[in-house]
Design an enzyme around this catalytic site. Structure first.
Site, mmCIF file in Angstrom:
data_model
loop_
_atom_site.group_PDB
_atom_site.id
_atom_site.type_symbol
_atom_site.label_atom_id
_atom_site.label_comp_id
_atom_site.label_asym_id
_atom_site.label_seq_id
_atom_site.Cartn_x
_atom_site.Cartn_y
_atom_site.Cartn_z
ATOM 1 N N GLY A 146 -55.957 -28.186 14.892
ATOM 2 C CA GLY A 146 -55.105 -29.332 14.620
ATOM 3 C C GLY A 146 -55.644 -30.630 15.167
ATOM 4 O O GLY A 146 -55.408 -31.700 14.623
ATOM 5 N N GLY A 147 -56.398 -30.534 16.286
ATOM 6 C CA GLY A 147 -56.906 -31.755 16.893
ATOM 7 C C GLY A 147 -55.795 -32.588 17.498
ATOM 8 O O GLY A 147 -54.722 -32.075 17.832
ATOM 9 N N TYR A 189 -66.476 -25.732 18.335
ATOM 10 C CA TYR A 189 -66.479 -27.164 18.008
ATOM 11 C C TYR A 189 -67.826 -27.758 18.381
ATOM 12 O O TYR A 189 -68.588 -27.188 19.170
ATOM 13 C CB TYR A 189 -65.375 -27.898 18.767
ATOM 14 C CG TYR A 189 -64.009 -27.287 18.632
ATOM 15 C CD1 TYR A 189 -63.372 -27.217 17.395
ATOM 16 C CD2 TYR A 189 -63.344 -26.772 19.739
ATOM 17 C CE1 TYR A 189 -62.115 -26.661 17.267
ATOM 18 C CE2 TYR A 189 -62.085 -26.206 19.621
ATOM 19 C CZ TYR A 189 -61.471 -26.152 18.387
ATOM 20 O OH TYR A 189 -60.228 -25.579 18.273
ATOM 21 N N ASP A 234 -52.314 -22.843 25.117
ATOM 22 C CA ASP A 234 -53.191 -22.765 26.283
ATOM 23 C C ASP A 234 -53.422 -24.116 26.951
ATOM 24 O O ASP A 234 -54.245 -24.240 27.855
ATOM 25 C CB ASP A 234 -54.541 -22.173 25.871
ATOM 26 C CG ASP A 234 -55.220 -22.992 24.770
ATOM 27 O OD1 ASP A 234 -54.529 -23.367 23.803
ATOM 28 O OD2 ASP A 234 -56.431 -23.242 24.869
ATOM 29 N N HIS A 235 -52.677 -25.131 26.538
ATOM 30 C CA HIS A 235 -52.919 -26.505 26.969
ATOM 31 C C HIS A 235 -52.642 -26.740 28.455
ATOM 32 O O HIS A 235 -53.125 -27.701 29.038
ATOM 33 C CB HIS A 235 -52.067 -27.463 26.138
ATOM 34 C CG HIS A 235 -52.293 -27.359 24.663
ATOM 35 N ND1 HIS A 235 -51.956 -26.226 23.950
ATOM 36 C CD2 HIS A 235 -52.810 -28.221 23.766
ATOM 37 C CE1 HIS A 235 -52.264 -26.405 22.673
ATOM 38 N NE2 HIS A 235 -52.788 -27.600 22.538
ATOM 39 N N GLY A 236 -51.823 -25.881 29.066
ATOM 40 C CA GLY A 236 -51.444 -26.087 30.457
ATOM 41 C C GLY A 236 -52.628 -26.112 31.407
ATOM 42 O O GLY A 236 -52.621 -26.841 32.400
ATOM 43 N N VAL A 237 -53.655 -25.316 31.121
ATOM 44 C CA VAL A 237 -54.840 -25.323 31.974
ATOM 45 C C VAL A 237 -55.643 -26.603 31.767
ATOM 46 O O VAL A 237 -56.067 -27.250 32.726
ATOM 47 C CB VAL A 237 -55.728 -24.090 31.696
ATOM 48 C CG1 VAL A 237 -57.079 -24.229 32.401
ATOM 49 C CG2 VAL A 237 -55.024 -22.831 32.164
ATOM 50 N N SER A 238 -55.821 -27.002 30.532
ATOM 51 C CA SER A 238 -56.678 -28.165 30.258
ATOM 52 C C SER A 238 -56.007 -29.491 30.573
ATOM 53 O O SER A 238 -56.639 -30.403 31.112
ATOM 54 C CB SER A 238 -57.148 -28.148 28.796
ATOM 55 O OG SER A 238 -56.044 -28.092 27.915
ATOM 56 N N LYS A 284 -62.304 -20.450 14.395
ATOM 57 C CA LYS A 284 -61.466 -21.644 14.330
ATOM 58 C C LYS A 284 -62.361 -22.864 14.440
ATOM 59 O O LYS A 284 -63.131 -22.998 15.401
ATOM 60 C CB LYS A 284 -60.460 -21.619 15.476
ATOM 61 C CG LYS A 284 -59.656 -22.902 15.665
ATOM 62 C CD LYS A 284 -58.706 -22.754 16.847
ATOM 63 C CE LYS A 284 -57.972 -24.054 17.157
ATOM 64 N NZ LYS A 284 -56.996 -23.887 18.268
#
Length: 265
Positions: A202-203, A146, A26-30, A177
């Site tokens: 994973g961070g 988190y 999902d990293h593409g948005v952030s 998670k």
């Protein structure tokens, strides 16, 4: 448990071990199309080839190749979003619905909550509302919880991580998670504080494959149910082999040394 939810969870968890390897994409948005995710079809194909139990992404990515040409893989549709370009990047907002995820063939949905952020109240309300809706549809929820905010001095503090896990459980998540606390003893207390599966995040990308595999192995020994890790997996130089090695650690209780040897490191 609702039979529909049980069936969907069985598509995400290995039935024999009741553990899972989830690869978030999902990293593409952030942060945009980072290394490893330029071609989503190739990325998903590699994760499936390695034996990942599920991949996770925003709803628009499902059309870019969730279903691999190889074996099938569980699908988790992420409902939360924010960008690194925002003045408040930790403030997550809902950008999808349970119903839309169902239409796209999802096996679960996920929601992100950052405890300690100024907008925590809204994120908690969103998780509660999604939980209510998901329950009515028999849809499992993965809560990414988190501790990130002005009052948080150490987001890996075992008491804080345990609080994060408990929030996810109490607001209706089926999987939570959280960050890894750094050692099996303290992470074991996190796991003991809830009655749902706990998977580790994973961070930032770690400095070595060995340190990553050791973290996964230690979390399993503490009673964890697997991992939901992105960059440390899909950015690995031999990511298919890495996922295969992770499967040996998570589902076959192989040692870190054996897993490293399998990868060739």
């Amino acid at each position: 448990m609702d039979v529909g939810k049980k069936i969907r969870l069985e598509r995400i968890f290995n039935r024999a071990t009741e553990r899972t390897i989830i690869v978030p994409m999902d990293h593409g948005v952030s942060v945009g199309p980072i290394a490893g995710l330029e071609n989503m079809r190739n990325a998903v194909d590699d994760m499936v080839a390695g034996g990942a139990n599920a991949v996770l992404g925003h709803r628009g990515l499902v059309r870019c190749g969730h279903r691999s040409e190889g074996q099938d893989c569980g699908l988790i549709v992420h409902l939360s979003a924010s960008t690194s370009l925002s003045p408040t990047p930790n403030a997550k907002i809902l950008v999808g619905t349970v119903e839309d995820a169902l239409r796209r063939g999802a096996d679960a949905v996920s929601v992100h909550v950052n405890l300690g952020d100024e907008t925590e109240m809204q994120m908690l309300r969103d998780l509660g509302e999604v939980s209510d809706k998901a329950t009515s549809w028999g849809m499992p929820i993965l809560a990414m919880v988190y501790a990130r905010g002005p009052k948080i001095k150490d987001e890996f503090d075992p008491e804080i991580v345990a609080h994060c896990a408990r929030v996810g459980e109490e607001l209706g998540a089926d999987i939570v998670k959280v960050s890894y606390t750094g050692d099996p003893e303290t992470f074991g207390r996190v796991v003991d504080g809830v009655c749902i599966p706990v998977v580790i995040a994973g961070g930032p990308k770690l400095d070595s494959t060995q340190s990553f595999l050791q973290m996964v192995s230690d979390s399993i020994s503490a009673g964890g149910s697997g991992l939901s890790v992105g960059r440390n997996v899909f950015q690995h130089k031999n990511r298919v082999r890495l996922v295969e090695a992770l499967s040996k650690v998570v589902h076959q209780d192989e040692t870190v040394e054996a897993a490293l040897k399998y990868i060739g490191e």
